[in-house]
Design an enzyme around this catalytic site. Structure first.
Site, short mmCIF file in Angstrom:
data_model
loop_
_atom_site.label_atom_id
_atom_site.label_comp_id
_atom_site.label_asym_id
_atom_site.label_seq_id
_atom_site.Cartn_x
_atom_site.Cartn_y
_atom_site.Cartn_z
N LYS A 1 34.17 38.57 34.16
CA LYS A 1 34.37 37.66 35.30
C LYS A 1 35.61 36.81 35.13
O LYS A 1 36.38 36.61 36.08
CB LYS A 1 33.14 36.77 35.45
CG LYS A 1 33.18 35.84 36.65
CD LYS A 1 33.17 36.60 37.95
CE LYS A 1 33.29 35.76 39.19
NZ LYS A 1 33.53 36.53 40.40
N GLU B 1 43.33 44.00 48.54
CA GLU B 1 42.04 43.44 48.13
C GLU B 1 40.90 44.45 48.33
O GLU B 1 40.06 44.63 47.46
CB GLU B 1 41.75 42.15 48.91
CG GLU B 1 40.41 41.50 48.62
CD GLU B 1 40.21 41.03 47.19
OE1 GLU B 1 39.08 40.70 46.83
OE2 GLU B 1 41.20 41.05 46.41
N HIS C 1 57.25 56.67 52.87
CA HIS C 1 58.21 56.57 51.75
C HIS C 1 57.62 57.14 50.47
O HIS C 1 58.09 56.84 49.37
CB HIS C 1 58.63 55.11 51.56
CG HIS C 1 59.20 54.52 52.82
ND1 HIS C 1 60.39 54.92 53.37
CD2 HIS C 1 58.68 53.59 53.66
CE1 HIS C 1 60.60 54.25 54.50
NE2 HIS C 1 59.58 53.44 54.70
N LYS D 1 38.45 45.95 45.35
CA LYS D 1 36.97 45.89 45.34
C LYS D 1 36.39 47.28 45.09
O LYS D 1 35.49 47.47 44.28
CB LYS D 1 36.43 45.34 46.67
CG LYS D 1 36.82 43.92 47.03
CD LYS D 1 36.17 42.86 46.19
CE LYS D 1 37.03 42.61 45.00
NZ LYS D 1 37.43 41.27 44.70
N CYS E 1 34.54 36.61 26.18
CA CYS E 1 33.14 36.71 25.77
C CYS E 1 32.38 35.48 26.25
O CYS E 1 32.95 34.54 26.77
CB CYS E 1 33.08 36.80 24.25
SG CYS E 1 34.17 38.08 23.62
N GLU F 1 37.14 48.47 41.47
CA GLU F 1 36.42 47.73 40.42
C GLU F 1 34.99 48.20 40.26
O GLU F 1 34.46 48.27 39.16
CB GLU F 1 36.38 46.24 40.76
CG GLU F 1 37.65 45.47 40.54
CD GLU F 1 37.43 43.98 40.79
OE1 GLU F 1 37.29 43.24 39.82
OE2 GLU F 1 37.35 43.57 41.96
N ASN G 1 35.53 33.53 20.94
CA ASN G 1 36.03 34.06 22.22
C ASN G 1 37.53 33.88 22.20
O ASN G 1 38.03 32.77 22.06
CB ASN G 1 35.41 33.26 23.38
CG ASN G 1 36.03 33.66 24.72
OD1 ASN G 1 36.66 34.71 24.82
ND2 ASN G 1 35.89 32.80 25.70
C1 AGP Z 1 38.21 40.29 41.24
O1 AGP Z 1 37.14 40.93 41.82
C2 AGP Z 1 38.24 40.35 39.78
N1 AGP Z 1 37.11 39.81 39.20
C3 AGP Z 1 39.51 39.80 39.16
O2 AGP Z 1 40.59 40.48 39.69
C4 AGP Z 1 39.72 38.29 39.36
O3 AGP Z 1 40.06 38.03 40.66
C5 AGP Z 1 40.85 37.83 38.45
O4 AGP Z 1 40.48 38.10 37.13
C6 AGP Z 1 41.14 36.35 38.63
O5 AGP Z 1 40.04 35.59 38.27
P1 AGP Z 1 39.98 34.04 38.68
O6 AGP Z 1 39.94 33.95 40.17
O7 AGP Z 1 38.74 33.53 38.03
O8 AGP Z 1 41.22 33.40 38.13
#
Ligand code: AGP
Length: 616
Positions: free
Chosen positions: A611, A494, A517, A498, A2, A501, A101
């Protein structure tokens, strides 16, 4: 995960100040929000609360002016998304406002005890136990005057508004006693309007204090404080704090004693201008970020390379996108420096680290520096004597302060939940370090510069529009696959992350060689499949994989310097040798962004995400 923001001072728009702070923290959780504020000029120093479900967005607050307020934007862990479960939570008297939090692991037994003692709960959250524990603690230690106040007795006017030092001291001591009773990782803040101060305590989840000129602040991360002050104190695990209009105190929560020395950091970060979406703004900042790294972080990359060359074993560790960057590091060091470096997912490393010793080097990768699974793993590596280094974007974050050698990514604040510029920045440092390990740092710098130039032209010569049109054609897909071999395998992971997400399309990345496989069974006529095909030794094998998918009706989107009849859609990228992963990261970022827009989704705040993941 949070967001917490608090202010105590001489301004009389505390609620508005806190709301603006929460808007900057909304990427930490956005299913509901709330603010508690002290009402101005009220002899009774009343506490007023406003709570809502949903995103803050452009909301304003209906709370009246006042000198102190505390706010929270939530990512639900315990209790559904309702107004009652939104923070702040109050005690039975409605005297104290508490926000939190983290997770209180023993909340069930504490709640049972408090209900048995006659307390009434109004939410399903773990947090609310703190309000009632505080109520009991303060009831025990309240002075006559405070009890009179809480039960609305009239108090002589001038005394009403002057916060009593002792009152604030009582509040922080009570909180530290309560904090001892809580299991789990948490950051907690309590506003007592009568005392005109905010008490806080932290273990695991981040909390930053801001030393202002018009009062003092606290927040879950530094970026939300920069518009008010650059003088920050990062609370350490096991510390507590008390902020008032003209004081900031830090305590050792175990002994309850105030700290004589309090470190104040002068943060150098520049606040960025807003734009349509943080995601597209941050994608477009990548050329600048990479150029700055090549110019300013070469020395750091050399230091990291030296530490890697001296270590017996090397482990790159990260979560989510940072785990994909760690895996890229494994390939870069193998290919460029002929040096083995393991990549391990942060949330698993703790279960795989028994072999670590004093000759091991563990490199943590993280944008926020607050990802709890990674921090826990780094701490367990430290306990085994390993040396610790980090590639981190947030100056002063827990990871930044934990390790022996931190390399700042200097990508600037990254607000979109999706990691974009922080991801390519990590690859930029790893690329330079891999070359530095071979004594070819200048070559690595030059290649990074070149990658920045190629991304710059990619973002400005019409290829973004090509991807926008592609997104419109495939936006209704339910499934999408990304394949890559060698160094492109982590890039496939990756790219899929993206797209998953932000567009909620079920996207999966695979090592190209794994197709036959099992994976190829997923392909149906029209299934979009992104193929990462740089001009390296993987080109022909990945092309034949693409042909096998095409033969089963897959729609092939080739990201490659080389045209081919196999591609149904060719996204041309430059041939930049070992920097291919950096350049190839960008087209899938744009595709993810455009798919989100075509599906009517908010690219900056995808559902169910935050985030930085500060709970296990
Ligand atoms: C990536 O787009 C995500 N927000 C998430 O996978 C992120 O990379 C992961 O939570 C790690 O966060 P950090 O780099 O702040 O440790």
């Amino acid at each position: 995960m949070c967001g917490i923001f608090g202010y105590v001072g001489t301004r009389d728009d505390a609620a508005q100040v806190v709301l603006a702070g929460l808007k900057k923290l909304e990427y930490r959780g956005y299913d509901s929000w709330g603010i508690a504020a002290r009402q101005n000029g009220s002899a009774l120093a009343r506490l007023l609360v406003e709570k809502h479900t949903g995103k803050i967005g452009q909301a304003t607050t209906s709370l009246p002016g006042g000198p102190s307020a505390l706010g929270h934007t939530r990512w639900a862990t315990h209790g559904g998304v309702t107004e009652a479960n939104a923070h702040p939570h109050l005690d039975c008297q409605g005297r104290l406002a508490v926000i939190h939090n983290g997770i209180i692991e023993n909340h069930t037994e504490l709640r049972r005890e408090l209900v048995a003692a006659g307390h009434t709960f109004t939410s399903q959250t773990d947090t609310e136990v703190v309000c009632h524990l505080m109520e009991d603690e303060l009831r025990g230690s309240d002075s006559e005057e405070a009890i009179e106040r809480s039960h609305g007795a009239t108090v002589r006017s001038h005394e009403a508004t002057r916060p009593s030092e002792t009152g604030c001291e009582r509040l922080i001591q009570a909180l530290m006693r309560v904090f001892h009773r809580l299991d789990g990782l948490s950051a907690i803040s309590v506003l007592d309007p009568q005392e005109q101060c905010i008490a806080a305590a932290k273990n695991g989840s981040p909390l930053v204090l801001g030393w202002g000129t018009d009062g003092n602040y606290l927040a879950s991360d530094s970026s939300a404080l920069l518009e008010h002050t650059r003088k920050l104190t990062f609370l350490e695990d096991g510390q507590a704090a008390l902020i008032g209009t003209d004081f900031v105190k830090v305590y050792d929560a175990a002994s309850g004693q105030p700290q004589a020395e309090v470190r104040i950091w002068d943060i150098t970060w520049q606040e960025e201008v807003d734009s349509l979406h943080y995601m597209t703004k941050e994608i477009n900042e990548q050329p600048l970020v990479l150029r700055r790294l090549a110019a300013e972080r070469a020395g750091d990359a050399q230091q990291l390379a030296d530490a890697i060359q001296q270590a017996s074993t090397v482990h790159f560790v990260g979560c989510g996108s940072a785990a994909n960057a760690a895996r890229c590091g494994e390939y870069l060091f193998s290919r460029i420096a002929s040096r083995q470096a393991n990549c391990v997912v942060g949330s698993e490393f703790g279960y795989l680290a028994d072999f670590l010793d004093a000759r091991s080097l563990v490199v943590g990768l993280s944008q926020s520096g607050e990802t709890i699974d990674l921090l826990e793993s780094m701490k367990s590596a430290r306990r085994r004597g390993a040396a610790l280094a980090a590639l981190v974007n947030v100056e002063g974050s827990s990871l930044y302060r934990l390790v022996d050698h931190s390399i700042l990514l200097s990508a600037g604040p990254e607000r979109c939940v999706l990691a974009t510029k922080s991801f390519t920045a990590k690859l930029g440092v790893l690329l330079m370090a891999a070359y530095a390990a071979q004594g070819r740092l200048a070559e690595g710098q030059a290649l990074l510069e070149r990658a920045a130039t190629e991304i710059q032209s990619f973002l400005s010569d019409g290829r973004v529009e090509q991807i926008r049109a592609l997104a419109a054609r495939i936006a209704s897909s339910e499934h999408l696959y990304v394949i890559g071999r060698g160094p492109s395998y982590p890039m496939a992971l990756e790219a899929a992350l993206k797209i998953k997400e932000v567009s909620y399309i079920h996207a999966e990345g695979f090592a190209g060689g794994e197709l036959k496989h099992g994976v190829i069974a997923l392909v149906e006529p029209g299934t979009p499949c992104v193929v990462l095909a740089p001009n390296d030794e993987t080109f022909y094998s990945i092309l034949s994989g693409a042909e096998e998918i095409k033969a089963r009706g897959g729609y092939i989107i080739g990201i490659s310097p080389t045209p081919s009849d196999v591609w149904d859609e060719h996204i041309q990228v430059a041939d930049v040798g070992e920097a291919a992963s950096i350049v190839n990261a960008v087209p899938p970022q744009i595709l993810a962004y455009e798919l989100a827009l075509h599906r009517g989704l908010d690219p900056d705040k995808p559902r169910n995400l935050a985030k930085s993941v500060t709970v296990k």
